[in-house]
Write a protein that holds these residues in place. Structure first.
Motif, PDB file in Angstrom:
ATOM      1  N   GLU A 322      33.185  32.782   0.453  1.00  0.00           N
ATOM      2  CA  GLU A 322      32.126  32.066   1.150  1.00  0.00           C
ATOM      3  C   GLU A 322      32.388  32.206   2.637  1.00  0.00           C
ATOM      4  O   GLU A 322      33.537  32.252   3.074  1.00  0.00           O
ATOM      5  CB  GLU A 322      32.107  30.590   0.740  1.00  0.00           C
ATOM      6  CG  GLU A 322      30.871  29.837   1.224  1.00  0.00           C
ATOM      7  CD  GLU A 322      30.798  28.410   0.683  1.00  0.00           C
ATOM      8  OE1 GLU A 322      31.486  27.541   1.267  1.00  0.00           O
ATOM      9  OE2 GLU A 322      30.064  28.185  -0.300  1.00  0.00           O
ATOM     10  N   ILE A 323      31.307  32.301   3.419  1.00  0.00           N
ATOM     11  CA  ILE A 323      31.483  32.554   4.847  1.00  0.00           C
ATOM     12  C   ILE A 323      30.557  31.687   5.679  1.00  0.00           C
ATOM     13  O   ILE A 323      29.417  31.409   5.292  1.00  0.00           O
ATOM     14  CB  ILE A 323      31.241  34.053   5.163  1.00  0.00           C
ATOM     15  CG1 ILE A 323      31.620  34.376   6.609  1.00  0.00           C
ATOM     16  CG2 ILE A 323      29.798  34.435   4.875  1.00  0.00           C
ATOM     17  CD1 ILE A 323      31.609  35.860   6.914  1.00  0.00           C
ATOM     18  N   ILE A 324      31.083  31.224   6.810  1.00  0.00           N
ATOM     19  CA  ILE A 324      30.314  30.547   7.841  1.00  0.00           C
ATOM     20  C   ILE A 324      30.624  31.280   9.141  1.00  0.00           C
ATOM     21  O   ILE A 324      31.786  31.444   9.496  1.00  0.00           O
ATOM     22  CB  ILE A 324      30.687  29.057   7.982  1.00  0.00           C
ATOM     23  CG1 ILE A 324      30.304  28.285   6.722  1.00  0.00           C
ATOM     24  CG2 ILE A 324      30.010  28.455   9.202  1.00  0.00           C
ATOM     25  CD1 ILE A 324      30.725  26.823   6.767  1.00  0.00           C
ATOM     26  N   THR A 325      29.605  31.740   9.843  1.00  0.00           N
ATOM     27  CA  THR A 325      29.827  32.488  11.084  1.00  0.00           C
ATOM     28  C   THR A 325      29.799  31.531  12.262  1.00  0.00           C
ATOM     29  O   THR A 325      28.746  31.002  12.624  1.00  0.00           O
ATOM     30  CB  THR A 325      28.749  33.571  11.275  1.00  0.00           C
ATOM     31  OG1 THR A 325      28.693  34.374  10.100  1.00  0.00           O
ATOM     32  CG2 THR A 325      29.099  34.456  12.458  1.00  0.00           C
ATOM     33  N   LYS A 326      30.982  31.307  12.840  1.00  0.00           N
ATOM     34  CA  LYS A 326      31.081  30.453  14.015  1.00  0.00           C
ATOM     35  C   LYS A 326      30.776  31.282  15.263  1.00  0.00           C
ATOM     36  O   LYS A 326      30.483  32.461  15.185  1.00  0.00           O
ATOM     37  CB  LYS A 326      32.475  29.844  14.101  1.00  0.00           C
ATOM     38  CG  LYS A 326      32.855  28.999  12.887  1.00  0.00           C
ATOM     39  CD  LYS A 326      34.281  28.500  13.002  1.00  0.00           C
ATOM     40  CE  LYS A 326      34.682  27.711  11.773  1.00  0.00           C
ATOM     41  NZ  LYS A 326      36.090  27.259  11.825  1.00  0.00           N
ATOM     42  N   GLY A 327      30.887  30.640  16.427  1.00  0.00           N
ATOM     43  CA  GLY A 327      30.628  31.361  17.668  1.00  0.00           C
ATOM     44  C   GLY A 327      29.303  30.971  18.269  1.00  0.00           C
ATOM     45  O   GLY A 327      28.671  29.992  17.869  1.00  0.00           O
ATOM     46  N   ARG A 328      28.875  31.762  19.236  1.00  0.00           N
ATOM     47  CA  ARG A 328      27.653  31.444  19.987  1.00  0.00           C
ATOM     48  C   ARG A 328      26.604  32.510  19.675  1.00  0.00           C
ATOM     49  O   ARG A 328      26.757  33.674  20.033  1.00  0.00           O
ATOM     50  CB  ARG A 328      27.975  31.424  21.488  1.00  0.00           C
ATOM     51  CG  ARG A 328      29.014  30.361  21.848  1.00  0.00           C
ATOM     52  CD  ARG A 328      29.656  30.639  23.193  1.00  0.00           C
ATOM     53  NE  ARG A 328      30.442  31.869  23.175  1.00  0.00           N
ATOM     54  CZ  ARG A 328      31.034  32.379  24.256  1.00  0.00           C
ATOM     55  NH1 ARG A 328      30.925  31.781  25.420  1.00  0.00           N
ATOM     56  NH2 ARG A 328      31.750  33.496  24.166  1.00  0.00           N
ATOM     57  N   HIS A 329      25.519  32.073  19.043  1.00  0.00           N
ATOM     58  CA  HIS A 329      24.519  33.030  18.578  1.00  0.00           C
ATOM     59  C   HIS A 329      23.110  32.518  18.868  1.00  0.00           C
ATOM     60  O   HIS A 329      22.866  31.315  18.980  1.00  0.00           O
ATOM     61  CB  HIS A 329      24.687  33.282  17.075  1.00  0.00           C
ATOM     62  CG  HIS A 329      26.062  33.706  16.683  1.00  0.00           C
ATOM     63  ND1 HIS A 329      26.548  34.953  16.948  1.00  0.00           N
ATOM     64  CD2 HIS A 329      27.069  33.028  16.070  1.00  0.00           C
ATOM     65  CE1 HIS A 329      27.800  35.046  16.502  1.00  0.00           C
ATOM     66  NE2 HIS A 329      28.129  33.894  15.970  1.00  0.00           N
ATOM     67  N   ASP A 330      22.176  33.451  18.957  1.00  0.00           N
ATOM     68  CA  ASP A 330      20.774  33.096  19.184  1.00  0.00           C
ATOM     69  C   ASP A 330      20.152  32.566  17.897  1.00  0.00           C
ATOM     70  O   ASP A 330      20.234  33.237  16.859  1.00  0.00           O
ATOM     71  CB  ASP A 330      19.984  34.330  19.617  1.00  0.00           C
ATOM     72  CG  ASP A 330      20.431  34.878  20.961  1.00  0.00           C
ATOM     73  OD1 ASP A 330      19.886  34.425  21.969  1.00  0.00           O
ATOM     74  OD2 ASP A 330      21.319  35.750  20.985  1.00  0.00           O
ATOM     75  N   PRO A 331      19.501  31.397  17.929  1.00  0.00           N
ATOM     76  CA  PRO A 331      18.777  30.949  16.736  1.00  0.00           C
ATOM     77  C   PRO A 331      17.571  31.844  16.438  1.00  0.00           C
ATOM     78  O   PRO A 331      17.092  31.891  15.314  1.00  0.00           O
ATOM     79  CB  PRO A 331      18.339  29.524  17.098  1.00  0.00           C
ATOM     80  CG  PRO A 331      18.328  29.496  18.585  1.00  0.00           C
ATOM     81  CD  PRO A 331      19.422  30.424  19.026  1.00  0.00           C
ATOM     82  N   CYS A 332      17.122  32.575  17.463  1.00  0.00           N
ATOM     83  CA  CYS A 332      16.024  33.536  17.289  1.00  0.00           C
ATOM     84  C   CYS A 332      16.269  34.699  18.249  1.00  0.00           C
ATOM     85  O   CYS A 332      16.015  34.579  19.458  1.00  0.00           O
ATOM     86  CB  CYS A 332      14.676  32.883  17.575  1.00  0.00           C
ATOM     87  SG  CYS A 332      13.273  34.031  17.456  1.00  0.00           S
ATOM     88  N   VAL A 333      16.768  35.810  17.729  1.00  0.00           N
ATOM     89  CA  VAL A 333      17.081  36.949  18.600  1.00  0.00           C
ATOM     90  C   VAL A 333      15.817  37.571  19.188  1.00  0.00           C
ATOM     91  O   VAL A 333      15.885  38.351  20.145  1.00  0.00           O
ATOM     92  CB  VAL A 333      17.889  38.037  17.855  1.00  0.00           C
ATOM     93  CG1 VAL A 333      19.281  37.551  17.558  1.00  0.00           C
ATOM     94  CG2 VAL A 333      17.177  38.485  16.596  1.00  0.00           C
ATOM     95  N   GLY A 334      14.662  37.226  18.624  1.00  0.00           N
ATOM     96  CA  GLY A 334      13.420  37.780  19.132  1.00  0.00           C
ATOM     97  C   GLY A 334      13.137  37.406  20.570  1.00  0.00           C
ATOM     98  O   GLY A 334      12.452  38.143  21.285  1.00  0.00           O
ATOM     99  N   ILE A 335      13.666  36.264  21.030  1.00  0.00           N
ATOM    100  CA  ILE A 335      13.386  35.826  22.402  1.00  0.00           C
ATOM    101  C   ILE A 335      13.923  36.840  23.405  1.00  0.00           C
ATOM    102  O   ILE A 335      13.202  37.327  24.277  1.00  0.00           O
ATOM    103  CB  ILE A 335      13.996  34.432  22.661  1.00  0.00           C
ATOM    104  CG1 ILE A 335      13.366  33.393  21.724  1.00  0.00           C
ATOM    105  CG2 ILE A 335      13.801  34.029  24.127  1.00  0.00           C
ATOM    106  CD1 ILE A 335      14.037  32.033  21.779  1.00  0.00           C
ATOM    107  N   ARG A 336      15.195  37.192  23.265  1.00  0.00           N
ATOM    108  CA  ARG A 336      15.792  38.135  24.218  1.00  0.00           C
ATOM    109  C   ARG A 336      15.471  39.589  23.878  1.00  0.00           C
ATOM    110  O   ARG A 336      15.837  40.498  24.621  1.00  0.00           O
ATOM    111  CB  ARG A 336      17.298  37.906  24.308  1.00  0.00           C
ATOM    112  CG  ARG A 336      17.634  36.578  24.973  1.00  0.00           C
ATOM    113  CD  ARG A 336      19.052  36.501  25.465  1.00  0.00           C
ATOM    114  NE  ARG A 336      19.998  36.597  24.375  1.00  0.00           N
ATOM    115  CZ  ARG A 336      21.062  37.396  24.371  1.00  0.00           C
ATOM    116  NH1 ARG A 336      21.292  38.209  25.389  1.00  0.00           N
ATOM    117  NH2 ARG A 336      21.884  37.404  23.346  1.00  0.00           N
ATOM    118  N   ALA A 337      14.782  39.800  22.759  1.00  0.00           N
ATOM    119  CA  ALA A 337      14.354  41.159  22.418  1.00  0.00           C
ATOM    120  C   ALA A 337      13.135  41.588  23.219  1.00  0.00           C
ATOM    121  O   ALA A 337      12.812  42.784  23.255  1.00  0.00           O
ATOM    122  CB  ALA A 337      14.050  41.256  20.922  1.00  0.00           C
ATOM    123  N   VAL A 338      12.457  40.654  23.874  1.00  0.00           N
ATOM    124  CA  VAL A 338      11.261  41.000  24.646  1.00  0.00           C
ATOM    125  C   VAL A 338      11.602  41.970  25.780  1.00  0.00           C
ATOM    126  O   VAL A 338      11.006  43.045  25.874  1.00  0.00           O
ATOM    127  CB  VAL A 338      10.553  39.736  25.175  1.00  0.00           C
ATOM    128  CG1 VAL A 338       9.421  40.108  26.125  1.00  0.00           C
ATOM    129  CG2 VAL A 338      10.005  38.912  24.011  1.00  0.00           C
TER     130      VAL A 338
END
Length: 363
Positions: A322-338
């Protein structure tokens, strides 16, 4: 690892990893005497930079670009200009937290490239994904800043048109609004609704997908070539190469399947400046060649794979886990994909403009 270069005459090679000391790109094929400065390139990088709102990763990277080669201060013009030689750009990483990934170094993150990278290369950088990280796209945005300088008279703008299941109302489209909210959203009402929706997604430790639309105006007629050099084919490949992108459409795209031939055909009439189109279902491209209308591309981005919700996976040792990915991540990568989509549009158009000149002549 091969295939780190894209383009034909305007060629971009990116290098570096998410948690390495730096990343960057080498841009080759830029004509000489094109005015360009690091400050101009920085303008576009600042649009993509992380940590600008609560809706993006809180990794604090200034993304300060340095020009290492390919420009020279012209005394006669009194400005920095390209020399026609390869332009090397570097962006230092200053806020890596590799320790956040220690717990997952022997586990495959669902939705990530961990399994495929290790299967293919026999080695993977578990610290944020290495080359598979969206951090690599900073180099693309820097290259896009140079590409824009090769495209005089061309305007390239992007907007977020859907977050999760929530779409904009196109009747409310206002390009000016994209600069007034953290989503690059052209619909002020949708932007307000997205705030509460994304707050809920973020607090739940989950993520969501998005749809981005990129529009290039002022594109001259004739860019692209039939069969294997189609402008729309290269645009589709460029957008699909962006991390997390799972679908691309040009113009009306998949919606054109529901139209009749009469509805889909972009009728033409003679205007004061030559043939004029009554609509743009084709997205500014016919037969792989630009029509002079706005070039319109949309792409769908999947939900961020790094989430705090536990997921089932397997380990490198072949054990269920089982895995949980810690760290700092975008809740929606689409925002910075613009801004990334804008950059890829610019690079493809710059490449096709130079290819067009090479075959057809012209300034």
């Amino acid at each position: 690892m091969s295939h780190n270069t894209f383009g034909h005459l305007f060629r971009v090679t990116t290098w570096g990893e998410s948690h390495g000391p730096a990343l960057g790109c080498v841009v080759d094929g830029v004509p000489p005497r094109v005015p360009v400065t690091a400050e101009e390139i920085q303008t576009w990088l600042d649009r993509r930079r992380p940590g600008t709102s609560r809706f993006t990763t809180q990794r604090r990277e200034p993304d300060q670009v340095k020009i290492l080669s390919g420009t020279f201060f012209d005394d006669d013009a009194q400005q920095e200009m390209t020399t026609g030689t390869p332009i090397s750009l570097m962006i230092e990483n200053v806020d890596q937290r590799s320790k956040d990934y220690g717990d997952i170094k022997d586990k495959f993150r669902p939705g990530h490239a961990d399994f495929t990278y290790l299967s293919k290369y026999g080695i993977r950088d578990y610290r944020g994904g290495g080359r598979s990280s969206a951090r690599e796209t900073a180099a693309r945005v820097a290259a896009g800043g140079i590409a824009r300088k090769v495209l005089p008279g061309v305007s390239i703008r992007g907007a977020l048109v859907q977050v999760g299941p929530h779409k904009i109302n196109r009747d409310n489209w206002d390009w000016a609004e994209t600069e007034n909210n953290p989503f690059w959203c052209p619909d002020v009402k949708a932007a307000a609704e997205w705030e509460s929706y994304l707050d809920g997604v973020r607090k739940a430790g989950s993520s969501c997908g998005a749809v981005i639309e990129i529009v290039a105006e002022g594109v001259p007629v004739g860019l692209g070539a039939p069969i294997y050099g189609k402008l729309d084919a290269d645009l589709a490949a460029a957008m699909m190469s962006i991390n997390a992108v799972k679908g691309v459409e040009i113009g009306e795209g998949f919606a054109s399947a529901a139209l009749t031939g009469e509805e889909n055909a972009d009728e033409m009439r003679m205007g004061n400046e030559g043939p004029a189109f009554a609509s743009n279902h084709a997205g500014g491209i016919l037969g792989g060649i630009s029509t002079g209308q706005p070039v319109v591309v949309r792409f769908a981005v999947k939900p961020t794979s790094s989430i705090l919700q536990p997921r089932k996976t397997v380990s490198r040792q072949g054990e269920d886990a089982e895995i949980i990915t810690k760290g700092r991540h975008d809740p929606c990568v689409g925002i910075r994909a613009v801004p990334v989509g804008e950059a890829m549009m610019a690079c493809v158009l710059a490449d096709h403009l130079l290819r067009h000149r090479g075959q057809m002549g012209g300034a």
